[in-house]
Design a protein around this motif. Structure first.
Motif, mmCIF file in Angstrom:
data_model
loop_
_atom_site.group_PDB
_atom_site.id
_atom_site.type_symbol
_atom_site.label_atom_id
_atom_site.label_comp_id
_atom_site.label_asym_id
_atom_site.label_seq_id
_atom_site.Cartn_x
_atom_site.Cartn_y
_atom_site.Cartn_z
ATOM 1 N N LYS A 301 -12.415 10.291 -1.168
ATOM 2 C CA LYS A 301 -11.695 10.062 0.091
ATOM 3 C C LYS A 301 -12.236 10.908 1.234
ATOM 4 C CE LYS A 301 -7.699 12.351 -1.869
ATOM 5 N NZ LYS A 301 -6.337 12.146 -2.234
ATOM 6 N N MET A 306 -15.237 7.196 5.411
ATOM 7 C CA MET A 306 -13.781 7.035 5.409
ATOM 8 C C MET A 306 -13.181 7.436 6.757
ATOM 9 S SD MET A 306 -13.309 5.830 2.408
ATOM 10 C CE MET A 306 -12.044 6.156 1.197
ATOM 11 N N ALA A 312 -9.474 2.425 5.011
ATOM 12 C CA ALA A 312 -10.171 3.302 4.081
ATOM 13 C C ALA A 312 -9.416 3.303 2.758
ATOM 14 C CB ALA A 312 -10.258 4.710 4.648
ATOM 15 N N VAL A 313 -10.085 2.851 1.735
ATOM 16 C CA VAL A 313 -9.435 2.761 0.432
ATOM 17 C C VAL A 313 -10.157 3.677 -0.546
ATOM 18 C CG1 VAL A 313 -8.732 1.232 -1.443
ATOM 19 C CG2 VAL A 313 -8.902 0.339 0.899
ATOM 20 N N ALA A 314 -9.418 4.619 -1.116
ATOM 21 C CA ALA A 314 -10.004 5.499 -2.120
ATOM 22 C C ALA A 314 -9.737 4.886 -3.492
ATOM 23 C CB ALA A 314 -9.392 6.892 -2.024
ATOM 24 N N ALA A 315 -10.800 4.403 -4.113
ATOM 25 C CA ALA A 315 -10.641 3.777 -5.430
ATOM 26 C C ALA A 315 -12.003 3.667 -6.100
ATOM 27 C CB ALA A 315 -10.030 2.378 -5.292
ATOM 28 N N LEU B 239 -5.550 2.389 8.455
ATOM 29 C CA LEU B 239 -4.816 2.206 7.213
ATOM 30 C C LEU B 239 -5.566 2.946 6.115
ATOM 31 C CD1 LEU B 239 -2.513 0.676 5.701
ATOM 32 C CD2 LEU B 239 -4.253 -1.014 5.128
ATOM 33 N N LYS B 240 -4.867 3.886 5.502
ATOM 34 C CA LYS B 240 -5.483 4.613 4.385
ATOM 35 C C LYS B 240 -4.746 4.253 3.104
ATOM 36 C CE LYS B 240 -7.364 8.783 6.557
ATOM 37 N NZ LYS B 240 -8.588 8.117 6.970
ATOM 38 N N ILE B 241 -5.504 3.912 2.087
ATOM 39 C CA ILE B 241 -4.901 3.626 0.781
ATOM 40 C C ILE B 241 -5.478 4.643 -0.192
ATOM 41 C CG2 ILE B 241 -4.604 1.905 -1.038
ATOM 42 C CD1 ILE B 241 -5.064 -0.264 1.125
ATOM 43 N N GLU B 242 -4.632 5.539 -0.641
ATOM 44 C CA GLU B 242 -5.103 6.614 -1.531
ATOM 45 C C GLU B 242 -4.163 6.747 -2.717
ATOM 46 O OE1 GLU B 242 -5.225 10.111 0.914
ATOM 47 O OE2 GLU B 242 -7.006 9.443 2.002
ATOM 48 N N ALA B 249 -4.462 -0.834 -5.239
ATOM 49 C CA ALA B 249 -5.238 -0.633 -4.009
ATOM 50 C C ALA B 249 -5.845 -1.962 -3.562
ATOM 51 C CB ALA B 249 -6.335 0.412 -4.243
#
Ligand SMILES: Cc1cc2nc3c(=O)[nH]c(=O)nc-3n(C[C@H](O)[C@H](O)[C@H](O)COP(=O)(O)OP(=O)(O)OC[C@H]3O[C@@H](n4cnc5c(N)ncnc54)[C@H](O)[C@@H]3O)c2cc1C
Ligand SMILES: Cc1cc2nc3c(=O)[nH]c(=O)nc-3n(C[C@H](O)[C@H](O)[C@H](O)COP(=O)(O)OP(=O)(O)OC[C@H]3O[C@@H](n4cnc5c(N)ncnc54)[C@H](O)[C@@H]3O)c2cc1C
Lengths: 334, 263
Positions: A301, A306, A312-315, B239-242, B249
């Motif tokens: 992340k 990011m 922004a997707v942390a995966a 938009l943050k997806i954590e 996700a």
């Protein structure tokens, strides 16, 4: 000027290979919205060969009347012949407005019709509205290399005409129970009216989708660890109607040709949407990206990309990519 | 063959930007240039001439300084050039432009076998002038050609439609608009550059053309630009997806993108 005889918001159906394209539904949905403010009926024109049975699709999408011009001579798009039959109908019917799809066919036919009928056409419209005071349709389009939006009206001429790119407006829910009228219009045509003779249709190889022209770019980097995973990027790009781009290390691996490399020693791209999957966001890469919307998926992340991304997707991509593709398919099929 | 090419002088939009603070269009000293795909149109015309013999005539409608693009056409190999210029032509939309160009074609004899235009200009990119001119002259056209061949008897044109290409035999006289993929335009030759200095730009004004006054210029233009506004780059969504499972996700991102019509 009295335009009280000019009635109806018309949509000219986009037919390719004997099928009505989805953009026609998008235009009919938008025509219904305009008609709700202007009080006009929504009417459609369907031109082709053996096409009559498709008229019900147009009614389901929102047409009140469908004019069908059906002739073997209209099996393939021909600017001169299509102008003759459509121009004739429009001169008789006097629509208030006409929407065409901004496709290779519609972008050729709409201006030919403008000359035949003597009216204006706004090209590649991205927003439509009705001016409350005058009841005029306001056609908005990007110009000057996309740097400005121009609001265009046609107060002194009828019909008011515009072309609209596919995907600009939502596809309405098709309602098979809607009622509408189908009107057959004879095509007054002979061989002589055709300007072209179709010799061949060649399906283009996929590579001819240059990334510098793509509206959607699905780019991947070293965060994708196998060629099998890389193939998923292509699957996603096909689903979204986009092109695949890559960071330099991927091109060095030979997973993608150099023509797909984005950045300082590759191409500069300006898509509407850029996906960066497993790309860290090095300056040498990002300097080639000028997108309206940047979407990044990265397991770290704190990766530089990011910070620059709108989404922004942390995966971890190994699991994220198959899940995302499945979800996109699900949304598509709805 | 008698071949005509229509060219337009445009503002080099690649140099322009919208100032993010003031919303003003910043021209950054952008120059006026020959519309890029008009070079492809010229190239197609010059290749055809080298096959069949004949002449390549080039016209543009615009203010006097638009003569510069005609001289550029001469340096590439055009035989004669006409500047259609008159205050009365000012403010034309595509319909009035096409009407005037069609009148010029008639003035020049209306006996061209082929007319080439660019597919679209880079400053207002309507791609309408070519098909409009063709319809006014009552001739066939093919828009956005990616290939053009003359086989000694027939013109064969290819256009891109979605994924595929259509190969069409074109009945002459006809008009073809050139996409950037049509060919690789040549550079001006030394000879051509020298010829530039001896070439006379013929001028045509409204008095020379058979035009109705209410069909030209601003008056003859159905479309009116009511207003212009800068395109504000879409706001960062942020938009943050954590800290989600990859499947969650993926679902969240897909839903968010569906909302803004990406999917
Ligand atoms: C002169 C010069 C010119 C250059 N020109 C270019 C150019 O034109 N284009 C270009 O792209 N580069 C160029 N580079 C290279 C550039 O500096 C970077 O090295 C390169 O862009 C990095 O590529 P990447 O993002 O794919 O890889 P990395 O920087 O290695 O990033 C990989 C990313 O993937 C993430 N990741 C890893 N595994 C996973 C997983 N399982 N799931 C999710 N995320 C994961 C990591 O967190 C990391 O952020 C140039 C360099 C130089 C010196
Ligand atoms: C912001 C803005 C938006 C506009 N939107 C519209 C609109 O939606 N509809 C509309 O009708 N008008 C519109 N106009 C007016 C239009 O730009 C002018 O009529 C212009 O002169 C021709 O249109 P174009 O550049 O789009 O030509 P295109 O049709 O894109 O040009 C294609 C080819 O036609 C030939 N050609 C074009 N102009 C000339 C010329 N003057 N002389 C010789 N050959 C030429 C060239 O070969 C050129 O490559 C707009 C103008 C502005 C400033």
């Amino acid at each position: 000027m009295d335009f009280s005889d000019y009635k109806g918001i018309y949509v000219v159906a986009e037919v390719r290979g004997g099928n009505v394209e989805k953009v026609t539904g998008e235009l009919l949905g938008e025509a219904r919205k305009l008609a709700a403010s202007t009080g006009d009926p929504v009417e459609a024109v369907l031109i082709g060969s053996g096409i009559r049975e498709k008229a019900s699709e147009l009614i389901a999408w929102g047409a009140d009347i469908v004019y069908v011009i059906d002739s073997p001579l209209l099996a393939h798009y021909d600017g001169k012949a299509y102008e003759k039959v459509l121009g004739g109908l429009l001169k008789e019917k006097k629509p208030s407005a006409i929407l065409f799809a901004a496709t290779p066919y519609g972008r050729d036919l709409a201006p030919r019709i403008a000359s035949a009928v003597v009216c204006g056409v706004t090209a590649d419209v991205t927003e439509l509205s009705v001016d409350e005071k005058t009841g005029l349709i306001v056609w908005s389009r990007p110009a000057m290399g996309g740097n400005i939006m121009a609001d265009i009206i046609s107060p002194l001429y009828r019909p008011q005409v515009g072309t609209v790119r596919p995907g600009t407006f939502d596809l309405p829910e098709a309602d098979a129970s809607r009622e509408g009228r189908i009107v057959d219009v004879p095509a007054d045509l002979t061989e002589v009216d055709l300007g072209t003779i179709l010799k061949e249709i060649i399906p283009a190889p996929k590579e001819e989708n240059p990334i510098e022209e793509a509206r959607i770019i699905v780019a991947g980097g070293r965060g994708i660890h196998s060629e099998e995973e890389w193939a998923m990027l292509h699957e996603l790009a096909d689903l979204l109607g986009g092109s695949v781009g890559a960071s330099r290390p991927i091109c060095e691996l030979g997973w993608e040709p150099h023509s797909s490399q984005i950045g300082q020693t590759g191409k500069s791209v300006a898509p509407h949407i850029y996906f960066g999957f497993g790309i860290s966001g090095a300056m040498q890469h990002m300097c080639g990206v000028k997108a309206d919307i940047v979407i990044a998926v990265n397991r770290d992340k704190k990766a530089p990309i990011m910070e620059m991304a709108d989404y922004a997707v942390a995966a971890d991509l190994k699991e994220f990519l198959p899940a995302f593709i499945a979800k996109v398919k699900e949304l598509r099929d709805r | 063959m008698k071949i005509l090419v229509c060219v337009k002088q445009v503002v080099d939009t690649s140099k322009m930007e919208v100032d993010p603070n003031t919303g003003r269009l910043n021209r950054n000293g952008a120059n006026s240039i020959l519309n890029p795909c008009d070079r492809n149109a010229l190239e197609a015309a010059l290749r055809l001439k080298s096959q069949t013999g004949g002449t390549v005539t080039v016209i543009t409608m615009g203010p006097p300084q638009a003569g510069a693009v005609l001289l550029e056409a001469v340096s590439m190999g055009a035989d004669d050039v006409y500047l259609i210029t008159d205050r009365a032509f000012g403010g034309a939309d595509t319909l009035a432009t096409s009407y005037t160009l069609a009148a010029a074609v008639r003035k020049l004899g209306n006996d061209f076998d082929l007319i080439f235009c660019g597919e679209e200009s880079i400053d207002s990119n309507t791609a309408q002038v070519g098909p409009e001119v063709a319809a006014m002259l009552g001739i066939a056209d093919v828009s956005a050609a990616v290939d053009f061949q003359w086989d000694g008897e027939k013109a064969v044109v290819t256009r891109q439609v979605g994924e595929g290409r259509e190969v069409l035999e074109l009945k002459l006289p006809a008009l073809v608009t050139a996409s950037p993929a049509l060919n690789t335009p040549r550079y001006p030759s030394v000879q051509g550059i020298l010829r530039k200095y001896e070439t006379e730009i013929h001028q045509l004004t409204s008095a020379d053309l058979d035009v109705e006054p209410d069909r030209i210029g601003l008056k003859g233009s159905p479309t009116q630009v009511r207003g212009i506004r800068p395109v504000v780059p879409p706001k960062k969504e942020n938009l943050k997806i954590e800290d989600q499972s990859p499947a969650d996700a993926a679902a969240q991102l897909a839903d968010a993108l569906a909302k803004v019509h990406v999917i």
